[in-house]
Write a protein that holds these residues in place. Sequence first.
Motif, short mmCIF file in Angstrom:
data_model
loop_
_atom_site.label_atom_id
_atom_site.label_comp_id
_atom_site.label_asym_id
_atom_site.label_seq_id
_atom_site.Cartn_x
_atom_site.Cartn_y
_atom_site.Cartn_z
N UNK A 397 0.78 -1.21 -0.03
CA UNK A 397 0.07 -0.17 -0.02
C UNK A 397 0.78 1.35 -0.07
N UNK A 398 0.84 2.11 -1.10
CA UNK A 398 1.69 3.35 -1.10
C UNK A 398 1.20 4.15 -0.17
N UNK A 399 -0.24 4.19 0.03
CA UNK A 399 -1.00 5.20 0.84
C UNK A 399 -0.39 5.15 2.49
N UNK A 400 -0.48 3.63 2.80
CA UNK A 400 0.11 3.46 4.13
C UNK A 400 1.49 3.98 4.41
N UNK A 401 2.32 3.95 3.09
CA UNK A 401 3.79 4.38 3.18
C UNK A 401 3.91 5.83 3.23
N UNK A 402 2.93 6.51 2.44
CA UNK A 402 2.76 7.86 2.90
C UNK A 402 2.23 8.36 4.12
N UNK A 403 1.67 7.95 4.64
CA UNK A 403 0.97 8.09 6.17
C UNK A 403 2.07 7.87 6.97
N UNK A 404 3.03 7.14 6.85
CA UNK A 404 4.01 6.51 8.06
C UNK A 404 5.12 7.60 8.06
N UNK A 405 5.21 8.62 7.10
CA UNK A 405 6.40 9.59 7.16
C UNK A 405 6.06 10.48 8.16
N UNK A 406 5.01 11.33 7.96
CA UNK A 406 4.46 12.37 9.12
C UNK A 406 4.26 11.84 10.34
N UNK A 407 3.79 10.37 10.27
CA UNK A 407 3.54 9.92 11.66
C UNK A 407 4.73 9.63 12.60
N UNK A 408 6.20 9.83 11.85
CA UNK A 408 7.18 9.73 12.82
C UNK A 408 7.31 10.96 13.76
N UNK A 409 6.27 11.97 13.76
CA UNK A 409 6.35 12.99 14.71
C UNK A 409 5.24 12.81 15.53
N UNK A 410 4.71 11.45 15.63
CA UNK A 410 3.70 11.59 16.58
C UNK A 410 3.94 11.73 18.07
N UNK A 411 3.02 12.11 18.69
CA UNK A 411 3.04 12.64 20.32
C UNK A 411 2.93 11.45 21.26
N UNK A 412 1.98 10.48 21.21
CA UNK A 412 1.37 9.62 21.93
C UNK A 412 2.05 8.24 21.69
N UNK A 413 3.25 8.31 21.74
CA UNK A 413 3.82 6.88 21.70
C UNK A 413 3.71 5.87 22.84
N UNK A 414 3.69 6.61 24.04
CA UNK A 414 3.36 5.99 25.25
C UNK A 414 1.88 5.36 25.67
N UNK A 415 1.03 5.57 24.62
CA UNK A 415 -0.45 5.22 24.73
C UNK A 415 -0.48 3.62 24.46
#
Length: 498
Positions: A397-415
């Motif tokens: 899925x190229x959409x999933x690949x594209x979404x994972x790029x900005x997701x690297x800056x997520x805030x709630x890793x600890x959830x």
Amino acid sequence: MLRGMLKRLLAFLAALLAVPAFAGVDSAYPQAKGWFPEAERFGELEGDPRAAAVYAAGGIAGYVFLTNDVVRIPAYSGKPINSLVGFDRAGRIRGVAIVAHEEPILAVGVSEARLRAFTDQYAGKSVFDRVVVGAERPGHVAVDTISGATITVMVQNATLMQAARRVAESRSIATAQRSSLAEPVWRGAWRERKFAIAVLAAGLATLNFILLFQDWLARKPKFLAIVRRAFLLYTVFFIGWYALAQLSIVQVLTFMQAAVRDFKWETFLIDPMLFILWSFVALTLLLWGRGVYCGWLCPFGAIQELVQQVARRFDVRQLEFPDVVHERLWGVKYLVLIGLFGVSLQSMGEAARLAEVEPFKTAVTLRFEREWGFVVYALALIAISAVNRKFFCKYLCPLGAALSIPARFRVFDWWLRRRKECGRPCQTCARDCEVRAIRPTGEINANECHYCLDCQVTYYSDRRCMPLIERRLKRESRAQRATEAKLIHIKQVAAPRK
């Protein structure tokens, strides 16, 4: 010899001067001849706005023009749809033909016959009619939409009707019928979809509740399973097949092109469902990562998930790749993304065709009403998901690949809760994660996580989580020893004295 060459050159220039500087519009667009069989000749595109006069019986019988010369409303691709339109002196439309566009749904997915059937509906209507797409409204004239391309045809309708009205008014045709200031297309789209917007907002609010109270739900695994299955059904039937709000890599490429070239909010507001969904996804990407969309809101992902659940009910054997193969297949979707991005820089139309690697248009937007090759491809991916959970999402899925790029800056890793024993030595979550987003060392790879919350159910379960199992056994052992000691004491007290 030189004199002979000069003579030939002069003769060539004289021949060029003898050719008319401009040919009639009918030479470039022969469709116009069919609309005006009585025409004796066609003029050139000229005036303000530009239009070509159609001459018959010694006078002007009508006009032909290109919508791009009059009105440019950005469509789904971010660029306008250019159509040839002809109308007579009475203001009656003689014909409409799309001559250029970069719309993904029209380029691949809608047949020429369906496109022609849509444009043929305008013949006989007045340029001053208030034409709407879809259901009839008082004071309006309705035309049928193209299934799966409603937003595109709404833009097309607004473009050609506004352009036709301007040309007619500029040529003093039916001035008494002048009107509905033209309403922006996006406003009409939002008004027409009030019900769908309300249901989508309710669904997103429910998902937000699930995310905020995920710890409480994870402690109630049976209830969470029911909630998740119900939401996946909502995603397939409402977000997907009813609202046609399946996100696509084509939209990402369109946004990127608009951002660097000619950004306009109207481009993204014309589809309220996609606009709201993308806004929610953008927010959740920064908070939780790509998994919220991929695991809960993607209709095709939900189809795969439900099929996999049915397969497990029937004890269908699951097939997994070895770790060394699995980890390399992860990268394929990123290669697909890079390839599509490179092609889009040259041609969005070609990128839209290659983006058919996504089966979304076939399985969701067009509800499998396509040529057999596309349907077989989509069904094959769904069938594979029965034995390998969300195969397409994990590897292609190229959409999933594209979404994972900005997701690297997520805030709630600890959830997503982890314990110090995760991976060292406990491997329960790593083995149970069917999208294989948990490393053997215990960390969750958020770029691949689909936020199904299965690992959180394990985290709170003293029947599955090794540290909790050990604590439970210790408690049970202490309780058992205490019970045994109490029984011994009771026996000693109750025993008769000697």
